[in-house]
Design an enzyme around this catalytic site. Structure first.
Site, PDB file in Angstrom:
ATOM      1  CG  MET A 134      -0.351 -14.832 -45.547  1.00 40.41           C
ATOM      2  SD  MET A 134      -1.174 -16.372 -46.031  1.00 40.41           S
ATOM      3  CE  MET A 134      -2.782 -16.167 -46.397  1.00 40.41           C
ATOM      4  CB  ILE A 184      -6.646 -14.369 -36.368  1.00 42.57           C
ATOM      5  CG1 ILE A 184      -7.631 -13.690 -35.411  1.00 42.57           C
ATOM      6  CG2 ILE A 184      -7.276 -14.824 -37.807  1.00 42.57           C
ATOM      7  CD1 ILE A 184      -8.741 -14.928 -35.116  1.00 42.57           C
ATOM      8  CD  GLU A 185      -2.441 -14.439 -40.365  1.00 44.32           C
ATOM      9  OE1 GLU A 185      -2.230 -15.365 -41.074  1.00 44.32           O
ATOM     10  OE2 GLU A 185      -2.882 -13.254 -40.739  1.00 44.32           O
ATOM     11  CB  THR A 186      -0.201 -19.893 -36.893  1.00 45.62           C
ATOM     12  OG1 THR A 186       0.266 -19.133 -35.998  1.00 45.62           O
ATOM     13  CG2 THR A 186       0.026 -19.393 -38.227  1.00 45.62           C
TER      14      THR A 186
END
Length: 383
Positions: A1, A159-161
């Site tokens: 993000m 990594i984000e989601t």
């Protein structure tokens, strides 16, 4: 993000993949815990703690600052003022967002090894292999168009989601409005509220552009949306309709997520021409002449020769490019040092953290190795 990432509880993967201790040409190895993993049944889902993302009713329309903001939006962007008023009356105050955005209290020293074990684990690697296999064409097309390697795109989305498994359950309009007008006390409170007011405007513009109900948008406690966790302003500027559907859907379209992450990195300094690893493992001399090269901002500033003169060396010869000296602290254990080029610092524009950028690099590399193990050719380390 493209703002501070919340380390979330990992949700569970689909089919597992057998990892046979692969090694790439730069000597990067999967950690022992991820090697020779036997195929096993998927574990049961853990219960996810409830979050009060619905919030409590607050008549934001009665707040003087909110009314003035809506007046400006109507004049500047051509919104119907009465419709904005009706919309804001449906927005809820979310105390959970206020609490989560507060800085964490001082705690244990930074520890890269502990962080990496959390972020680069078999769940993400297995899910990354499946994501890459399922979206190989879109990844190849994004790499060709924007110059960003598939493994970096896979690393960021993982990594984000965890490839779309944990995109957030807050109503974006609730979270962003709350933070735009009720940000907690902090040294830069006014600046942060201005930031979120800009994100609120971008949310409304995107909803109008794509013809969606702004109250239907879900995301993180800070309003980040979809698989890549774009803030609304980044969505407006960098998101692309990569699947050709006629609209941008970062929640459900893997292709749109892939193309949008690539466009973001290309727009933040990614250099196709550099190629090769983005970081090289380094050793530093005891005289500490290199110490002044640390913490010089999120940019590559030093030539290889300058770093070498200061006592910084690499096992794998680093091309003659600009680098930054990155230190990854490990608590009471020795700090790791790396030379990072411009492309590494492009990743930090997604999240301004060395730990974050290195976890993206390591996860992407681990997924690539798990898909197609390469034969060992060196014991040196570079990524």
């Amino acid at each position: 993000m493209p703002m501070k990432t919340l380390i979330t509880a990992l949700l569970l993967s689909a089919a597992t993949v057998s990892h046979a201790a692969p090694v790439d040409p730069y000597g990067y190895k999967l950690p022992p815990s991820m090697q020779k993993k036997k195929k096993a049944a998927a574990p049961k889902k853990k219960a996810v703690p409830a979050i009060d993302y619905v919030g409590e009713f607050v008549n934001f329309g009665d707040w003087k600052e909110v009314r003035a903001f809506l007046d400006d939006l109507a004049a500047r962007d051509g919104f119907d003022r009465a419709e904005l008023g009706a919309l804001i009356n449906q927005v809820r105050y979310v105390d959970a967002a206020v609490q989560l955005v507060k800085p964490a209290p001082p705690g244990k020293p930074k520890n890269w090894q502990a962080y990496s074990k959390l972020m680069i684990d078999p769940v993400r690697i297995d899910a990354g292999v499946k994501f890459w296999n399922d979206n190989a064409d879109a990844l190849a097309r994004a790499e060709s168009l924007y110059g960003v390697p598939a493994e970096v795109l896979v690393g960021i989305i993982g990594i984000e989601t965890v490839y779309g498994r944990n995109t957030g359950r807050f109503r974006v309009l609730d979270a962003i409005t709350t933070l735009a007008f009720s940000y907690p006390e902090a040294p830069q409170r006014r600046e942060r509220m201005e930031f979120f007011r800009g994100e609120l405007e971008a949310t409304l513009l995107f909803a109008r552009q794509d013809g969606v109900d702004p109250l239907s948008l879900k995301g993180s406690f800070a309003g980040a949306i979809g698989m890549p966790q774009f803030m609304p302003s980044s969505l407006m500027k960098y998101a692309v309709d990569f699947d050709g559907s006629g609209k941008i859907d970062l929640q459900n379209s893997s292709s749109d997520a892939i193309g949008s992450v690539a466009a973001f990195l290309a727009g933040h300094g990614w250099q196709r021409a550099q190629g090769g690893p983005v970081v090289y493992a380094a050793t530093v001399s005891p005289n500490r002449a290199w110490e002044g090269m640390l913490n010089q901002g999120l940019a590559a500033k030093y030539r290889s020769a300058e770093l070498s003169t200061a006592g910084v060396t690499t096992a794998v010869p680093a091309p003659d490019q600009l680098y930054g000296l990155v230190d990854l602290q490990n608590g009471a254990e020795p700090t790791e040092y790396w030379l990072a080029n411009t492309n590494f610092f492009a990743i930090t524009q997604y999240n301004r953290s060395y730990f974050y950028a290195m976890s993206v690099v390591e996860l992407g590399r681990a997924v690539r190795l798990a898909r197609a193990p390469a034969p060992a050719s060196s014991n040196a380390s570079g990524m």
